[in-house]
Scaffold this motif. Structure first.
Motif: not given
Length: 517
Positions: A67-83
């Motif tokens: 679960i924490f690996s998934l959350i970390l991936f989502q946060e990293l994606l959000a940090m580099v994404s414009r959406k």
């Protein structure tokens, strides 16, 4: 909208999560308090339900990692994404909850036995507790940052920190299970150098070492122990406070005394555990582990009976064709196969430690009859010996004075007797008066009293007596002071005073008194 079902969806009416904060802080306080309230682990005092629930830890620990690996991936994606990312606390809630559950199961596993005295297990426990506390605190901060205008910076710092702590605790857990060098064992030298580890030296071709030149402990015994035993009896995971990864620790033993008794395999704790029935809780290796093979047991017994010297070679000891064949049948780890040769050679030396007293046909018939009533409990000391060993550990709930009395016809042949944690009393000990050859007796956690010492004092060949957890007092143990061959006496958790123990030591300076301290 997709966020309508989210309890904390962002909106103009964002509620302050005081309830989540209060429950979270109480959870953190409880996690931190647990080790102090529970004290030191002692598996012998823990009920089976603790062990049962604790064994779910290896299953549950994968939930927070995933679960924490998934959350970390989502946060990293959000940090580099414009959406703009969707704000929800559900993933973080499940991550924190699963972390708490995994740590609770790990805490029960730690206190269920097998990790007493292990610094690595202690560090892993606290690493897990700190991770669970960090996960809960991160969830609290996440719940406060659900408002549209809230910054995610502090939450992300806590998230990354939690994942880092999780990685550290996971590494300790893997080291307990697989060894401290599990991750780096096959690392190439550039990686080893970057990690500050010693470079791996390329192996050179070696000439095969003849069997007679092999050091018995280093070249034969230790590889057997490494393959069968060390996984559960090593640094960081010494079950029963017993480590088998070095000779000195093997000799020292654990909570139940010395691991081996040089010259006496049958009374050595390691052999005793191996010889127990496979369905016995005390049998080693435990259920789920590959059992040690007969030829390996024969080699261990041979080495111990020959004195268990750590420096002697095969050529220094008396060796039978049977033991030579057993060594030749060894199927060892890659290291053993590479480093050692199974020499063939020949030798006329025969073992000199066999009991010359052959069992009679009548005795064999009596033992066969008793084996039906006491399956797996009564056996001959060896094929050439008339001496008998009896262990009642698999009948702890049923064995009492009346049932043991059925052993009466062969009591005189007993050389080793284990009645630990059974229902026997002084009546059973009184039956042992004919057992003049009895060398070892375990009466731990039984209902015997000082009256039983009258009988034991008559058994002049006794070498080891275990009275752990009994009602024996000073008056009782004084009766044992005249036993000429007594080498070891277990008095842990009895009513015997230090002064009485000192008197025993004066009467018998060679006597080792084990008090569990």
């Amino acid at each position: 909208m997709s966020t309508e079902t989210d309890l904390d969806a962002a909106g103009s009416k964002h509620r302050k999560p005081w309830g989540i904060t209060l429950i979270g802080l109480i959870t953190i306080g409880g996690l931190i308090a647990m080790p102090y309230l529970a004290g030191e682990p002692d598996g012998e005092k823990m009920p089976d339900i603790v062990r049962f629930l604790g064994h779910f830890h290896p299953v549950l620990l994968h939930l927070p990692i995933g679960i924490f690996s998934l959350i970390l991936f989502q946060e990293l994606l959000a940090m580099v994404s414009r959406k703009k990312p969707q704000r929800t606390i559900f993933p973080m809630f499940f991550g924190a909850a699963s972390a708490v559950l995994a740590v609770l199961a790990g805490f029960l596993l730690y206190h269920g036995g097998g990790f007493e005295g292990s610094e690595l297990a202690h560090d892993h426990l606290w690493g897990g507790l700190i991770f669970a506390c960090a996960a809960v605190f991160t969830f609290i901060v996440k719940s406060w940052s659900m408002a549209p205008s809230s910054s995610q910076a502090f939450y992300r710092v806590l998230l990354f920190s939690s994942v880092g702590i999780m990685g550290y605790a996971s590494h300790d857990g893997a080291s307990i299970t697989h060894g401290s060098d599990y991750l780096t064992q096959y690392a190439p030298n550039p990686i080893r150098e970057a990690l500050g580890l010693e470079p791996k030296i390329e192996k050179e071709e070696k000439a095969a070492k003849p069997l007679e030149e092999q050091i018995v402990y280093a070249d034969i015994i230790q590889p057997i122990l490494e393959m069968r035993c060390v996984e559960c009896h090593k640094e960081g995971k010494a079950k029963g406070k017993f480590r088998l990864d070095t000779y000195d620790l093997l000799l020292a033993g654990g909570k139940e005394g010395e691991g081996i008794e040089p010259g006496n395999a049958i009374d050595s704790n390691i052999i005793f555990r191996i010889d127990l029935p496979e369905d016995d809780d005390e049998h080693m290796p435990p259920e789920g582990k590959k059992d040690i093979e007969d030829h390996e047991v024969a080699i261990l017994k041979w080495w111990i009976n020959q004195g268990a010297d750590p420096a002697k070679t095969v050529g220094d000891l008396e060796i039978t064709d049977e033991i030579r064949d057993a060594i030749g049948n060894l199927k060892m780890t890659e290291k053993f196969v590479e480093d050692h040769a199974h020499g063939e050679g020949s030798s006329d030396a025969e073992a000199a430690n066999a009991d010359s007293s052959q069992p009679s046909d009548d005795l064999k018939k009596s033992v066969d009859a008793l084996a039906v009533k006491f399956p797996g409990a009564i056996t001959f000391e060896s094929q050439e010996s008339a001496g008998l060993t009896f262990t009642g550990v698999s009948m702890r709930k049923t064995l009492n004075d009346d049932i043991f009395a059925e052993v009466g016809p062969v009591i005189a042949q007993l050389v080793s007797l284990d009645l630990s944690a059974t229902g026997v009393t002084d009546r059973t000990v009184a039956l042992l008066e004919p057992a003049e050859n009895l060398r070892m007796i375990r009466l731990s956690e039984t209902q015997i009293t000082d009256a039983a010492m009258d009988t034991l004092a008559k058994l002049q060949n006794l070498e080891s007596i275990n009275l752990y957890g009994t009602k024996v007092t000073d008056a009782g143990v004084k009766k044992l002071s005249e036993l000429p061959n007594l080498k070891r006496l277990y008095l842990w958790q009895t009513d015997v005073s230090d002064a009485a123990m000192e008197e025993l030591k004066k009467a018998n300076p060679d006597l080792e008194i084990v008090t569990g301290i």
